[in-house]
Scaffold this active site. Structure first.
Site, mmCIF file in Angstrom:
data_model
loop_
_atom_site.group_PDB
_atom_site.id
_atom_site.type_symbol
_atom_site.label_atom_id
_atom_site.label_comp_id
_atom_site.label_asym_id
_atom_site.label_seq_id
_atom_site.Cartn_x
_atom_site.Cartn_y
_atom_site.Cartn_z
ATOM 1 N N LYS A 169 -30.248 -18.216 -33.953
ATOM 2 C CA LYS A 169 -31.025 -17.442 -32.599
ATOM 3 C C LYS A 169 -30.499 -16.248 -32.185
ATOM 4 O O LYS A 169 -29.436 -16.171 -32.341
ATOM 5 C CB LYS A 169 -30.362 -18.469 -31.320
ATOM 6 C CG LYS A 169 -31.284 -17.334 -30.052
ATOM 7 C CD LYS A 169 -31.058 -17.603 -29.072
ATOM 8 C CE LYS A 169 -30.551 -17.112 -28.743
ATOM 9 N NZ LYS A 169 -30.694 -15.203 -28.203
ATOM 10 N N GLU A 194 -16.857 -14.261 -32.603
ATOM 11 C CA GLU A 194 -16.526 -13.281 -32.665
ATOM 12 C C GLU A 194 -17.073 -12.666 -31.971
ATOM 13 O O GLU A 194 -18.501 -12.409 -31.729
ATOM 14 C CB GLU A 194 -17.422 -12.894 -34.302
ATOM 15 C CG GLU A 194 -17.676 -13.140 -35.688
ATOM 16 C CD GLU A 194 -15.907 -12.305 -35.919
ATOM 17 O OE1 GLU A 194 -15.170 -12.227 -35.673
ATOM 18 O OE2 GLU A 194 -15.492 -13.524 -37.171
ATOM 19 N N CYS A 203 -19.076 -3.903 -32.806
ATOM 20 C CA CYS A 203 -17.637 -4.528 -32.551
ATOM 21 C C CYS A 203 -16.284 -3.598 -32.555
ATOM 22 O O CYS A 203 -15.681 -3.706 -31.959
ATOM 23 C CB CYS A 203 -17.643 -6.019 -32.437
ATOM 24 S SG CYS A 203 -17.751 -5.972 -34.804
ATOM 25 N N GLU A 207 -15.409 -2.943 -22.375
ATOM 26 C CA GLU A 207 -15.944 -2.070 -24.287
ATOM 27 C C GLU A 207 -17.457 -1.748 -23.329
ATOM 28 O O GLU A 207 -18.130 -2.190 -22.448
ATOM 29 C CB GLU A 207 -16.317 -3.568 -24.746
ATOM 30 C CG GLU A 207 -17.598 -3.064 -26.060
ATOM 31 C CD GLU A 207 -17.420 -4.900 -27.151
ATOM 32 O OE1 GLU A 207 -18.064 -5.859 -25.718
ATOM 33 O OE2 GLU A 207 -17.712 -4.440 -28.206
HETATM 34 P P1 NAP Z 1 -23.961 -11.225 -25.990
HETATM 35 O O1 NAP Z 1 -24.957 -10.751 -24.572
HETATM 36 O O2 NAP Z 1 -22.899 -12.241 -25.725
HETATM 37 O O3 NAP Z 1 -25.509 -12.167 -26.512
HETATM 38 C C1 NAP Z 1 -25.561 -12.828 -28.202
HETATM 39 C C2 NAP Z 1 -25.773 -13.460 -28.682
HETATM 40 O O4 NAP Z 1 -25.464 -14.254 -27.427
HETATM 41 C C3 NAP Z 1 -27.257 -13.586 -28.219
HETATM 42 O O5 NAP Z 1 -28.096 -13.296 -29.083
HETATM 43 C C4 NAP Z 1 -27.682 -13.734 -27.428
HETATM 44 O O6 NAP Z 1 -29.261 -13.817 -26.548
HETATM 45 C C5 NAP Z 1 -26.941 -15.097 -26.492
HETATM 46 N N1 NAP Z 1 -26.658 -15.704 -25.352
HETATM 47 C C6 NAP Z 1 -26.516 -15.378 -24.440
HETATM 48 N N2 NAP Z 1 -26.269 -16.052 -23.013
HETATM 49 C C7 NAP Z 1 -26.414 -16.888 -24.362
HETATM 50 C C8 NAP Z 1 -25.556 -18.461 -23.380
HETATM 51 N N3 NAP Z 1 -25.594 -18.749 -21.700
HETATM 52 N N4 NAP Z 1 -26.192 -19.653 -24.287
HETATM 53 C C9 NAP Z 1 -26.120 -19.465 -25.784
HETATM 54 N N5 NAP Z 1 -26.026 -17.959 -26.094
HETATM 55 C C10 NAP Z 1 -26.442 -16.616 -24.872
HETATM 56 O O7 NAP Z 1 -23.519 -9.870 -26.789
HETATM 57 P P2 NAP Z 1 -24.845 -8.390 -27.262
HETATM 58 O O8 NAP Z 1 -25.418 -7.488 -26.247
HETATM 59 O O9 NAP Z 1 -26.126 -9.307 -27.952
HETATM 60 O O10 NAP Z 1 -24.028 -7.938 -27.701
HETATM 61 C C11 NAP Z 1 -23.111 -7.264 -27.879
HETATM 62 C C12 NAP Z 1 -21.413 -8.221 -27.936
HETATM 63 O O11 NAP Z 1 -21.244 -8.308 -29.525
HETATM 64 C C13 NAP Z 1 -20.517 -6.718 -27.823
HETATM 65 O O12 NAP Z 1 -19.891 -7.401 -26.736
HETATM 66 C C14 NAP Z 1 -20.127 -6.872 -29.056
HETATM 67 O O13 NAP Z 1 -18.681 -6.127 -29.680
HETATM 68 C C15 NAP Z 1 -20.088 -7.658 -29.809
HETATM 69 N N6 NAP Z 1 -20.256 -7.793 -30.828
HETATM 70 C C16 NAP Z 1 -18.719 -8.777 -32.253
HETATM 71 C C17 NAP Z 1 -18.583 -8.754 -33.244
HETATM 72 C C18 NAP Z 1 -17.122 -8.874 -33.831
HETATM 73 O O14 NAP Z 1 -18.160 -9.763 -35.147
HETATM 74 N N7 NAP Z 1 -16.468 -9.202 -33.703
HETATM 75 C C19 NAP Z 1 -19.883 -8.114 -33.752
HETATM 76 C C20 NAP Z 1 -21.138 -7.542 -33.766
HETATM 77 C C21 NAP Z 1 -20.790 -8.024 -31.520
HETATM 78 P P3 NAP Z 1 -30.346 -12.351 -25.253
HETATM 79 O O15 NAP Z 1 -30.133 -11.963 -26.697
HETATM 80 O O16 NAP Z 1 -31.117 -13.711 -25.479
HETATM 81 O O17 NAP Z 1 -29.023 -13.054 -24.663
#
Ligand code: NAP
Length: 494
Positions: A179, A254, A288, A389
């Protein structure tokens, strides 16, 4: 440009079948000017049921299940070939959808192809274990696929993060349901088409665009999904971990970070200025591992910060597809607004904005999701801007007195994803690297990545590691086999 978008099917990929999504639509925008690139018809929860059924059938098919590793590896090489052949188009597409500079998206596409090749090589060279017995029997520990893997990806580096999940999961013999993030489904759909055309058996991959709270949630809760691999924010990760706990299902997380970058008094200042600026402002801070908290020895603090501010002011802000751009727009206007709110909060908390702190004045950039690279000083480490963050081009700068003070401040965070050290003294670097609570430490460099090196976070930055030879075992189950060699193998045999 039409050939770039022609590569993106406006359909969902359901285990080898392309079909029109019947869920809500998403308008995918170009963040450099806000225009709508494509309207994507999302999947519905019923599609998750079908993807699981098709994935389970495909991964259980004896042809795939019993395929010898070197033959399965060929499928991964074919995917890598397809990604390389189409690398230009994918890089441009990713730049349109995420706003990122072309230099960066080219690197991400190359990294995706390299990831498929790396896991092909790991698969071909992975050994099963013959363990030491304690009786007259052979003991082995073999690795078997888990089943259907739910892969949930964020918006910041789609093609590379997709590959980091799909490649090891397929290599281990599983099926995958991906997804993509709602804002950035285009590259994942284009990748799905390439994977489909490369001849991967139908059913082994599904790509279901849609809302996280609908499609993501349905994937994680589905009883037929045997493991979830998630990259995204810590709050979402925690929600998914609760669901996984109820199912007693393994989950890799992650998550976010607030990574400290440290400049010691003996650092090569020019090298460190460039490294610190790159560490936070490349990807417009939407990384991240962004080095978003800077700690500078108080004896060089003012001079160092002056040089860093001058460097930051010189960075070229513009559209990702312009060759001179160093700081591109953010992924979405909503993300830009969230960053602006954090900077306002930092001002209220008593911070001084040394540069940036607003959108650019250039009228040519007025419609894009731009925010100027920003440096803030004068905050204490417990300010929200130092602890939360921001996920944008915002750096907070803090002085430190000595190593004890530094380590206490650097580790005073719920996160533990990455960190950086700039110093001319290898012994100090080693000692500090051991003291920092982080999954990755960069010394006199920052944000360099190798697929062969495990990556993961500690504390609230994650659970488990991706990449490296062990990356494939995250998608396997171990099974132990005892093979009796005695005529009378146990006491009741007579
Ligand atoms: P996010 O809001 O947590 O969303 C990540 C993914 O999860 C998206 O596909 C999102 O879908 C989905 N999602 C949201 N709510 C969900 C639920 N209740 N059930 C299942 N899936 C759900 O994060 P983001 O804003 O896309 O990305 C930024 C974050 O990712 C930052 O905190 C960054 O640090 C972290 N990140 C971490 C790494 C690592 O390797 N540690 C790498 C890259 C990014 P939708 O888009 O439809 O909301």
């Amino acid at each position: 440009m039409s050939e770039v978008f022609d590569a993106v099917p406006n359909e969902i990929f359901l285990g080898g079948i392309w079909k029109r999504g019947t869920g809500a639509t998403t308008s995918v925008i170009d963040p450099s000017d806000g225009t709508v690139l494509q309207t994507v018809d999302n999947a519905v929860t019923h599609d998750v049921d079908e993807a699981v059924l098709r994935g389970t059938a495909a991964m259980s098919d004896p042809q795939w299940r019993n395929m010898l590793p070197h033959n399965r590896a060929r499928y991964l090489h074919r995917i890598a070939d397809a990604v390389e052949t189409n690398s230009k188009r994918l890089a441009v597409l990713q730049s349109f959808n995420t706003g990122k500079s072309l230099t960066e998206t080219r690197g991400l596409v190359a990294s995706a192809a390299g990831t498929f090749r790396y896991f092909a090589a790991v698969l071909e060279t992975a050994d099963q274990d013959l363990t030491t017995p304690r009786g007259n029997y052979l003991t082995m520990s073999i690795h078997e696929p888990i089943g259907v893997i739910g892969a949930i990806a964020p918006w910041n580096s789609p093609v590379a993060s997709d590959a980091q999940k799909i490649a090891p999961a397929l290599a281990a013999g599983n099926a995958v349901i991906l997804k993509p993030a709602e804002w950035t489904p285009l590259v994942s759909l284009a990748l799905a088409r390439l994977i489909d055309e490369s001849g991967l058996p139908a059913g082994l991959l599904s790509v279901l665009p849609g809302r996280g709270s609908v499609i993501g949630d349905a994937i994680v809760r589905h009883p037929g999904v045997g493991k979830v691999t998630f990259t995204g924010g810590t709050t979402t990760g925690r929600t998914l971990a609760h669901i996984a706990a109820e199912k007693l299902m393994p989950i890799s997380l992650e998550l976010g970070g607030k990574s400290p970058t440290i400049v010691l008094d003996d650092a090569d200042v020019d090298l460190a200025v460039n490294g610190v600026a790159y560490g936070i402002f490349s990807s417009t801070g939407q990384s991240c591992v962004a080095g978003s908290r800077l700690f500078v020895d108080e004896s060089i603090h003012d001079d160092f910060v002056e040089k860093l501010v001058a460097k930051t002011r010189s960075l070229r802000v513009g559209p990702g597809r312009a060759s001179e751009t160093q700081v591109a727009p953010m992924v979405h206007h909503r993300q830009r607004d969230s960053v602006a709110q954090y900077v306002d909060l930092a001002r209220q908390e008593g911070g001084t904005v040394l540069c940036g702190g607003c959108v650019p004045q250039d009228p040519a950039l007025a419609d894009g999701a731009y925010y100027l690279p920003t440096i803030i000083s004068g905050l204490s480490n417990d300010a929200k801007a130092c602890q939360e963050e921001i996920f944008g081009p915002v750096l907070v700068v803090l002085p430190f007195r000595d190593q004890e003070d530094l380590v206490a401040q650097a580790n005073d965070s719920v996160y533990g994803l990455a960190s950086g050290i700039w110093t001319g003294d290898y012994k100090r670097a080693w000692a500090l690297a051991r003291l920092l609570q982080a999954g990755t430490v960069w010394i006199n460099t920052y944000k360099q990545f190798s697929i062969s090196t495990p990556f993961g976070g500690v504390k609230q930055s994650g659970l488990g590691v991706e990449k490296g030879r062990a990356g494939i075992s995250a998608y396997s189950r171990q099974k132990s086999i005892y093979w009796g060699l005695d005529e009378q193998p146990n006491p009741w045999a007579d």
